[in-house]
Design an enzyme around this catalytic site. Sequence first.
Site, PDB file in Angstrom:
ATOM      1  N   LYS A 137      -3.005   6.562  -4.021  1.00 36.87           N
ATOM      2  CA  LYS A 137      -4.091   7.347  -3.729  1.00 36.87           C
ATOM      3  C   LYS A 137      -4.267   8.213  -4.744  1.00 36.87           C
ATOM      4  CE  LYS A 137      -3.857   4.743   0.651  1.00 36.87           C
ATOM      5  NZ  LYS A 137      -2.675   4.516   0.706  1.00 36.87           N
ATOM      6  N   ASP A 157       0.604  -0.965   0.022  1.00 37.73           N
ATOM      7  CA  ASP A 157       0.243   0.110  -0.165  1.00 37.73           C
ATOM      8  C   ASP A 157       0.805   0.999   0.053  1.00 37.73           C
ATOM      9  OD1 ASP A 157      -2.843   1.907   0.548  1.00 37.73           O
ATOM     10  OD2 ASP A 157      -1.692   1.991   2.123  1.00 37.73           O
ATOM     11  N   TYR A 205       2.923  10.059  -0.128  1.00 35.54           N
ATOM     12  CA  TYR A 205       3.812   9.832   0.547  1.00 35.54           C
ATOM     13  C   TYR A 205       5.417   9.789   0.142  1.00 35.54           C
ATOM     14  CZ  TYR A 205       0.146   6.808   2.800  1.00 35.54           C
ATOM     15  OH  TYR A 205      -1.237   6.396   2.988  1.00 35.54           O
ATOM     16  N   HIS A 230      -7.711   9.477  -2.010  1.00 32.40           N
ATOM     17  CA  HIS A 230      -7.447   9.423  -0.926  1.00 32.40           C
ATOM     18  C   HIS A 230      -7.859  10.527   0.362  1.00 32.40           C
ATOM     19  CE1 HIS A 230      -2.700   8.982   1.085  1.00 32.40           C
ATOM     20  NE2 HIS A 230      -3.947   9.189   1.965  1.00 32.40           N
TER      21      HIS A 230
END
Length: 313
Positions: free
Chosen positions: A74, A44, A49, A107
């Site tokens: 996402k 994931d 990120y 997200h």
Amino acid sequence: MAPTIQKLNTGAPIPAIGFGTWQDKEAQEPAVIAALKAGYRHIDTARIYGTEPAVGAAIKHSGVPRSEIFITTKLWNHGHHPEDVEKEADASLKDLGVDYIDLYLMHWPAAFARGEELMPKDSNGKFKVGDTDFVDTYKAMEKLVESGKVKAIGVSNFSKGELERLLKETSVVPAAHQMELHPWLQQKDFIEWHKQKGIHVTQYSPFGNQNEIYDSGKSMGKLMDDPVLVEIGKKHGGKSGAQVALAWGITLGHSVIPKSKTESRIKANLEGDFKLDAEDLKKIETIDKKLRFNDPSGSFGYKFYSDLDGAKK
């Protein structure tokens, strides 16, 4: 024991234990290699990120065929405008070094201002919000499924009202909803509702307040040390409270995405793949504190989780 596999409403299999890659950007490539080596087959990540390149490199170096790995990433808030969605997905595909994404999630339901900046702020340091409606964003995501770039789409951090509106105004039922969920935030009715609608649930922060980033979780003990979880662990042959927290989600039919950069913990989390019995589940029901640790409503300028347990007042 073979790892537990859950199913999406598309018919696609999703491994019940995934490997989360939020935070610690520099540590992610070796961590993902270690995870794949240990047996994880569900990774994931997310645009925000900054770990997609590390995940891509790790997959390449792991020797595990792409076809055996389930990848979730996402769409970030600055890319919600319908004209930007495909471009954002393409950027994720490029960084991951793959030609399709297994599960692409929105997200947050909140949009930021359009542009190159992931975190656009005004002169007062407040986030610049966008005016794109999440329904329009989702409709653009539906096209990604048609093009084959994405096998399934879903959402993350939605309230029930937002999801109900999404179902009413779009044509593809989300394959998954990724949300904060753990024995201290059980959201039983909401989870039941997902089951009725055929929406798979992925639990992030399955260890609750283990993450140092959650200020509200610092003034109390850790979820994984909750005596009820520890006791159940003993009954199951010396499992830890953390492993019981993962087993709780898996027994309910969810996927869970613990994260760690420590090899021993990466392996230990895989041992959370076992089934609890009805008595265990009943005991865990008693420790629901309705405690939500991740709520950026204030900084994002958007009221999240308005009809859910644990929302900020």
